[in-house]
Design an enzyme around this catalytic site. Sequence first.
Site, PDB file in Angstrom:
ATOM      1  N   GLU A 123       0.349  92.112  53.996  1.00 48.17           N
ATOM      2  CA  GLU A 123       1.523  91.649  53.280  1.00 48.17           C
ATOM      3  C   GLU A 123       2.623  91.186  54.223  1.00 48.17           C
ATOM      4  O   GLU A 123       2.710  91.616  55.371  1.00 48.17           O
ATOM      5  CB  GLU A 123       2.041  92.755  52.372  1.00 48.17           C
ATOM      6  N   CYS A 181       5.236 106.751  55.750  1.00 50.21           N
ATOM      7  CA  CYS A 181       4.886 105.328  55.724  1.00 50.21           C
ATOM      8  C   CYS A 181       3.585 105.069  54.975  1.00 50.21           C
ATOM      9  O   CYS A 181       2.553 105.680  55.267  1.00 50.21           O
ATOM     10  CB  CYS A 181       4.782 104.802  57.154  1.00 50.21           C
ATOM     11  N   CYS A 232      -2.737 100.853  59.848  1.00 52.57           N
ATOM     12  CA  CYS A 232      -2.056 101.350  61.050  1.00 52.57           C
ATOM     13  C   CYS A 232      -2.660 102.715  61.376  1.00 52.57           C
ATOM     14  O   CYS A 232      -3.095 103.436  60.482  1.00 52.57           O
ATOM     15  CB  CYS A 232      -0.561 101.505  60.760  1.00 52.57           C
ATOM     16  N   CYS A 239       9.313  89.110  57.338  1.00 48.23           N
ATOM     17  CA  CYS A 239       8.791  90.329  57.944  1.00 48.23           C
ATOM     18  C   CYS A 239       7.279  90.205  57.945  1.00 48.23           C
ATOM     19  O   CYS A 239       6.662  90.072  56.890  1.00 48.23           O
ATOM     20  CB  CYS A 239       9.253  91.517  57.094  1.00 48.23           C
ATOM     21  N   CYS A 273       7.224  98.697  53.649  1.00 48.11           N
ATOM     22  CA  CYS A 273       6.029  98.736  54.448  1.00 48.11           C
ATOM     23  C   CYS A 273       4.734  99.233  53.796  1.00 48.11           C
ATOM     24  O   CYS A 273       4.582 100.432  53.544  1.00 48.11           O
ATOM     25  CB  CYS A 273       6.367  99.709  55.568  1.00 48.11           C
ATOM     26  N   CYS A 300       2.620 107.981  60.662  1.00 40.52           N
ATOM     27  CA  CYS A 300       3.951 108.474  60.271  1.00 40.52           C
ATOM     28  C   CYS A 300       3.907 108.953  58.818  1.00 40.52           C
ATOM     29  O   CYS A 300       3.367 108.274  57.945  1.00 40.52           O
ATOM     30  CB  CYS A 300       5.002 107.379  60.431  1.00 40.52           C
TER      31      CYS A 300
HETATM   32  N1  SAH Z   1       4.999 100.368  63.546  1.00 43.14           N
HETATM   33  C1  SAH Z   1       6.293  99.790  63.716  1.00 43.14           C
HETATM   34  C2  SAH Z   1       6.635  98.681  62.756  1.00 43.14           C
HETATM   35  C3  SAH Z   1       6.277  98.849  61.313  1.00 43.14           C
HETATM   36  S1  SAH Z   1       7.227  99.831  60.249  1.00 43.14           S
HETATM   37  C4  SAH Z   1       7.353 100.870  63.716  1.00 43.14           C
HETATM   38  O1  SAH Z   1       7.013 102.026  63.557  1.00 43.14           O
HETATM   39  O2  SAH Z   1       8.506 100.557  63.963  1.00 43.14           O
HETATM   40  C5  SAH Z   1       8.799  99.108  60.102  1.00 43.14           C
HETATM   41  C6  SAH Z   1       9.891 100.134  59.865  1.00 43.14           C
HETATM   42  O3  SAH Z   1       9.817 100.670  58.524  1.00 43.14           O
HETATM   43  C7  SAH Z   1       9.784 101.337  60.782  1.00 43.14           C
HETATM   44  O4  SAH Z   1      11.043 101.715  61.230  1.00 43.14           O
HETATM   45  C8  SAH Z   1       9.193 102.375  59.877  1.00 43.14           C
HETATM   46  O5  SAH Z   1       9.395 103.650  60.375  1.00 43.14           O
HETATM   47  C9  SAH Z   1       9.915 102.067  58.587  1.00 43.14           C
HETATM   48  N2  SAH Z   1       9.349 102.676  57.394  1.00 43.14           N
HETATM   49  C10 SAH Z   1       8.074 102.984  57.124  1.00 43.14           C
HETATM   50  N3  SAH Z   1       7.969 103.562  55.913  1.00 43.14           N
HETATM   51  C11 SAH Z   1       9.201 103.620  55.403  1.00 43.14           C
HETATM   52  C12 SAH Z   1       9.750 104.106  54.200  1.00 43.14           C
HETATM   53  N4  SAH Z   1       8.986 104.690  53.271  1.00 43.14           N
HETATM   54  N5  SAH Z   1      11.079 103.989  54.022  1.00 43.14           N
HETATM   55  C13 SAH Z   1      11.865 103.405  54.964  1.00 43.14           C
HETATM   56  N6  SAH Z   1      11.408 102.927  56.113  1.00 43.14           N
HETATM   57  C14 SAH Z   1      10.091 103.038  56.345  1.00 43.14           C
END
Ligand code: SAH
Length: 347
Positions: A93, A120, A113, A106, A334, A117
């Site tokens: 996406e 996420c 991935c 974006c 994300c 985390c």
């Molecule tokens: N892997 C990279 C880029 C992808 S995520 C990273 O970790 O930065 C892009 C951003 O969205 C990151 O800061 C991630 O931590 C955040 N993110 C992921 N899930 C989220 C959520 N449920 N709410 C808010 N931000 C989120």
Amino acid sequence: MDKPELRSLTLERLTAELEAMGEKSFRAKQIFGWLHQKYIRDIDEMTNISKPLREQLKIKFTLNNIKIVEKFSSMEDNTVKYLFDIGNDIVIESVLMRYSYGNAVCISSQAGCRMGCSFCASTIDGLERNLTAGEMAQQIYEIQRDRGQRVSNVVIMGSGEPLDNFENVLDFLEIIHDKNGNNLSHRHITLSTCGIADRIYDLAERQLQITLAISLHAPNDDIRRRTMPIAKKYDYDTVLKAAKHYADTTKRRVTFEYALIKGVNDSAENAEQLASRLRGIMCHVNLIPVNDVSEAGYTRSSEKSIKAFADILKGRGIETTVRRRLGSDINAACGQLRKRYKENRGV
Ligand code: SAH
């Protein structure tokens, strides 16, 4: 061995390939222009390239295309979410966000991935595969084509960890900024990482003018390890040291992303601690009200605690912004959309 993918070749590499085929180097520029300025999807669209050469290109290279499978427009703002089919039943996406300064997209750097985390949605089913440089670029090209408008800013903040797909991301950055192609300034590109410190040093060495964003999401190791497994490999100090090195080497201000999760990392004490840890680093903090991911059971901090958190940072001299939540009605966070799509199709 697999044939090289034409859209993923930097101009330098394409020129070498064409020269090895006995062609003049300007042919490489022409082909590169077709791919990255005119966004063609078929080698036969290269009308100033002779038919025999086009046939040779088809033998030596592949030209993979991603396809828009679904498109969701937000009713609340101008955000549009695109779901692309990249082959073999895999979808990724991208999100188009309209700002006063222009169109920002974006993009995803991986399908899925493997960083894990806990807040996420992209990581729930693990990594499906890395995206090629061409697939990263084509997310932008297809959106430009769909809207009939140029994309002026790119954030590599969709699904995936860009520094876990380092070589392809570097090729993408070179391709997208090439003046013979899409000619997008590196200053308009942000790369977001969960903090793979070793790769941050490697990136700093390249001296690119992109903005580095680091997903910090915690004021200390204890909290960070609870939500981000990468924190067990690279501790807080190591990540901050790498960030400082990046800022000092490139003279570019680093962004720290901090998703506020109710009761996890959003107290006044957390804000104070974050402020003291970031002292001395040329940086900017972007607070993100966490998007609810039902699997994780996290909820967003209240408006009041977000404001209080921001005020503490600002009071300590740290430039702080709160991210506008765009497209929340279309699952624009994300990996959310891709996940929903896979569930509905039973993939
Ligand atoms: N892997 C990279 C880029 C992808 S995520 C990273 O970790 O930065 C892009 C951003 O969205 C990151 O800061 C991630 O931590 C955040 N993110 C992921 N899930 C989220 C959520 N449920 N709410 C808010 N931000 C989120």
